[in-house]
Design a protein around this motif. Structure first.
Motif, PDB file in Angstrom:
ATOM      1  N   ALA A 156       0.632  -1.069  -0.335  1.00 28.57           N
ATOM      2  CA  ALA A 156      -0.004  -0.027   0.393  1.00 28.57           C
ATOM      3  C   ALA A 156       0.996   1.094   0.141  1.00 28.57           C
ATOM      4  CB  ALA A 156      -0.972  -0.023   0.906  1.00 28.57           C
ATOM      5  N   THR A 157       0.718   2.274  -0.841  1.00 29.06           N
ATOM      6  CA  THR A 157       1.847   2.746  -1.047  1.00 29.06           C
ATOM      7  C   THR A 157       1.046   4.388  -1.687  1.00 29.06           C
ATOM      8  OG1 THR A 157       3.931   3.971  -2.214  1.00 29.06           O
ATOM      9  CG2 THR A 157       2.665   2.339  -3.757  1.00 29.06           C
ATOM     10  N   ASN A 158       1.551   5.121  -0.805  1.00 29.16           N
ATOM     11  CA  ASN A 158       1.192   6.759  -1.366  1.00 29.16           C
ATOM     12  C   ASN A 158       2.280   7.364  -2.461  1.00 29.16           C
ATOM     13  OD1 ASN A 158      -0.815   7.279   0.622  1.00 29.16           O
ATOM     14  ND2 ASN A 158       0.106   8.586   1.736  1.00 29.16           N
ATOM     15  N   GLN A 159       1.360   7.339  -4.127  1.00 27.97           N
ATOM     16  CA  GLN A 159       2.521   7.874  -4.982  1.00 27.97           C
ATOM     17  C   GLN A 159       1.658   9.467  -5.588  1.00 27.97           C
ATOM     18  OE1 GLN A 159       5.099   6.310  -5.887  1.00 27.97           O
ATOM     19  NE2 GLN A 159       5.424   5.388  -3.933  1.00 27.97           N
ATOM     20  N   SER A 160       1.925  10.561  -5.374  1.00 28.90           N
ATOM     21  CA  SER A 160       1.741  11.585  -5.354  1.00 28.90           C
ATOM     22  C   SER A 160       2.161  11.834  -6.273  1.00 28.90           C
ATOM     23  CB  SER A 160       1.500  12.469  -4.262  1.00 28.90           C
ATOM     24  OG  SER A 160       2.313  12.952  -4.316  1.00 28.90           O
ATOM     25  N   GLY A 161       3.667  11.444  -6.683  1.00 30.77           N
ATOM     26  CA  GLY A 161       4.011  12.103  -8.113  1.00 30.77           C
ATOM     27  C   GLY A 161       3.177  12.020  -9.061  1.00 30.77           C
ATOM     28  N   LEU A 162       2.328  10.787  -9.312  1.00 36.19           N
ATOM     29  CA  LEU A 162       1.742  10.542 -10.167  1.00 36.19           C
ATOM     30  C   LEU A 162       0.835  11.987 -10.474  1.00 36.19           C
ATOM     31  CD1 LEU A 162       0.198   6.831 -10.101  1.00 36.19           C
ATOM     32  CD2 LEU A 162       1.488   7.774 -11.774  1.00 36.19           C
ATOM     33  N   GLY A 163       0.135  12.673  -9.579  1.00 32.92           N
ATOM     34  CA  GLY A 163      -0.187  13.358  -9.674  1.00 32.92           C
ATOM     35  C   GLY A 163      -0.059  15.063  -9.924  1.00 32.92           C
ATOM     36  N   HIS A 207      -2.907  10.898  -5.832  1.00 30.45           N
ATOM     37  CA  HIS A 207      -3.571  12.013  -5.195  1.00 30.45           C
ATOM     38  C   HIS A 207      -2.929  12.497  -4.274  1.00 30.45           C
ATOM     39  CE1 HIS A 207      -7.222   9.381  -5.889  1.00 30.45           C
ATOM     40  NE2 HIS A 207      -7.227  10.119  -6.880  1.00 30.45           N
ATOM     41  N   GLY A 208      -2.383  14.351  -4.736  1.00 26.71           N
ATOM     42  CA  GLY A 208      -1.825  14.837  -3.581  1.00 26.71           C
ATOM     43  C   GLY A 208      -1.949  14.693  -2.339  1.00 26.71           C
ATOM     44  N   PRO A 209      -1.194  15.548  -1.493  1.00 25.01           N
ATOM     45  CA  PRO A 209      -2.275  15.598  -0.079  1.00 25.01           C
ATOM     46  C   PRO A 209      -3.563  16.559  -0.385  1.00 25.01           C
ATOM     47  CG  PRO A 209       0.169  16.610  -0.452  1.00 25.01           C
ATOM     48  CD  PRO A 209      -0.051  15.787  -1.592  1.00 25.01           C
ATOM     49  N   ASP A 210      -3.686  17.737  -0.821  1.00 23.65           N
ATOM     50  CA  ASP A 210      -4.717  18.708  -0.718  1.00 23.65           C
ATOM     51  C   ASP A 210      -5.904  18.460  -1.824  1.00 23.65           C
ATOM     52  OD1 ASP A 210      -2.334  20.058   0.365  1.00 23.65           O
ATOM     53  OD2 ASP A 210      -2.144  21.528  -0.728  1.00 23.65           O
ATOM     54  N   GLU A 211      -5.634  16.664  -2.052  1.00 27.00           N
ATOM     55  CA  GLU A 211      -7.193  16.360  -2.614  1.00 27.00           C
ATOM     56  C   GLU A 211      -8.083  15.800  -1.517  1.00 27.00           C
ATOM     57  OE1 GLU A 211      -5.968  14.454  -6.427  1.00 27.00           O
ATOM     58  OE2 GLU A 211      -4.612  14.968  -6.489  1.00 27.00           O
ATOM     59  N   GLY A 212      -8.058  16.206  -1.022  1.00 27.44           N
ATOM     60  CA  GLY A 212      -8.733  15.135  -0.106  1.00 27.44           C
ATOM     61  C   GLY A 212      -9.803  13.511  -0.332  1.00 27.44           C
ATOM     62  N   CYS A 213      -8.841  13.107  -0.577  1.00 24.77           N
ATOM     63  CA  CYS A 213      -9.065  11.501  -1.185  1.00 24.77           C
ATOM     64  C   CYS A 213      -9.431  10.442   0.095  1.00 24.77           C
ATOM     65  CB  CYS A 213      -8.111  11.004  -2.564  1.00 24.77           C
ATOM     66  SG  CYS A 213      -6.928  10.513  -1.533  1.00 24.77           S
ATOM     67  N   GLN A 214      -9.831   8.899  -0.021  1.00 24.85           N
ATOM     68  CA  GLN A 214      -9.715   8.217   0.857  1.00 24.85           C
ATOM     69  C   GLN A 214      -8.634   7.360   0.944  1.00 24.85           C
ATOM     70  OE1 GLN A 214     -11.627   8.480   4.055  1.00 24.85           O
ATOM     71  NE2 GLN A 214     -11.333  11.033   3.721  1.00 24.85           N
ATOM     72  N   CYS A 215      -8.229   7.105  -0.091  1.00 25.80           N
ATOM     73  CA  CYS A 215      -6.960   6.239  -0.295  1.00 25.80           C
ATOM     74  C   CYS A 215      -5.392   7.255   0.640  1.00 25.80           C
ATOM     75  CB  CYS A 215      -7.134   5.997  -2.033  1.00 25.80           C
ATOM     76  SG  CYS A 215      -6.643   7.002  -3.297  1.00 25.80           S
ATOM     77  N   ARG A 216      -5.967   7.793   0.216  1.00 25.88           N
ATOM     78  CA  ARG A 216      -4.124   8.690   0.237  1.00 25.88           C
ATOM     79  C   ARG A 216      -3.901   8.071   2.241  1.00 25.88           C
ATOM     80  NH1 ARG A 216       0.282  11.198  -0.846  1.00 25.88           N
ATOM     81  NH2 ARG A 216       1.170  12.697   0.716  1.00 25.88           N
ATOM     82  N   LYS A 217      -2.619   7.619   2.160  1.00 30.70           N
ATOM     83  CA  LYS A 217      -2.767   6.901   3.833  1.00 30.70           C
ATOM     84  C   LYS A 217      -2.467   8.529   4.281  1.00 30.70           C
ATOM     85  CE  LYS A 217       1.030   4.486   2.597  1.00 30.70           C
ATOM     86  NZ  LYS A 217       1.935   3.549   2.878  1.00 30.70           N
ATOM     87  N   PRO A 218      -2.426   8.681   5.484  1.00 31.79           N
ATOM     88  CA  PRO A 218      -3.297   7.925   7.012  1.00 31.79           C
ATOM     89  C   PRO A 218      -4.493   7.602   6.668  1.00 31.79           C
ATOM     90  CG  PRO A 218      -2.996  10.622   7.484  1.00 31.79           C
ATOM     91  CD  PRO A 218      -2.628  10.331   5.979  1.00 31.79           C
ATOM     92  N   ASN A 219      -5.305   8.281   5.778  1.00 30.61           N
ATOM     93  CA  ASN A 219      -6.765   7.578   5.675  1.00 30.61           C
ATOM     94  C   ASN A 219      -6.629   5.850   5.025  1.00 30.61           C
ATOM     95  OD1 ASN A 219      -7.781   9.938   5.803  1.00 30.61           O
ATOM     96  ND2 ASN A 219      -7.623  10.701   3.917  1.00 30.61           N
TER      97      ASN A 219
END
Length: 189
Positions: free
Chosen positions: A49-56, A91-103
């Protein structure tokens, strides 16, 4: 099914403040791939499970991310190991998604995909957000002192970590602990 959920950057491979954008930039941490192979050989399945905000952020594309993961899968296969699935948040940290950890969204997706009660699934990561996301769905939290947590070696855990967080020097130490705690079933003769 015995399942473990691992963070990627800082847990399996070296972290980069500039993001891991290409297969050449993806460098496994010493002993991490061997630890995954040992877990597999002891009967454990592994999901990432990985945050990859570099995509966004437009720093790399999905083809590059797939190439990075192909390199990881190939390196693991050479050791007799595997990752069963990689779940990522673009997603980036400001996008408010539910899949970005810590969500907990990625963990909920993993639970659905594998059809498993996550309260028996350890989560391993190098940041509070990795562990908070897993703990939100009941995963027992395990911190590795690699990546962003390397500065915590020899120190008590600061506030912000879930209760009952267990600390390990690295992924290899976690694998040793888990395998000793829950040995592989013996074949019936």
């Amino acid at each position: 099914m015995k399942l473990v959920i691992l963070d990627r950057d800082g847990t399996i491979n070296h972290e980069s403040d500039e993001f891991v954008k290409t297969p050449d930039e993806w460098v496994p941490l010493p002993g991490a791939l061997e630890a995954i192979a040992r877990l597999n050989h002891a009967g454990w399945h592994v999901a990432v499970a990985t945050n990859q905000s570099g995509l966004g952020r437009g720093l790399f594309d999905v083809a590059s991310l797939n190439a990075i993961h192909a390199k990881m899968h190939k390196a693991l296969a050479a050791l007799g190991g595997r990752v069963d699935a990689v779940f990522y948040c673009p997603h980036g940290p400001d996008e408010g998604c539910q899949c970005r950890k810590p969500n907990p969204g990625l963990f909920e997706q993993i639970g659905e995909r594998f059809g498993i009660d996550l309260r028996t699934v350890p989560v391993v990561g190098d940041t509070p957000r990795d562990l908070i996301a897993g703990a939100a769905v009941g995963c027992p939290p395990h911190l590795v002192l690699t990546g962003r947590a390397a500065s915590l070696k020899g120190k008590p855990l600061p506030d912000g970590y879930p209760a009952h967080t267990r600390v390990h020097q690295d992924l290899g130490a976690f694998a040793d602990w888990l395998i000793a705690k829950v040995p592989a079933p013996r074949p019936v003769s």
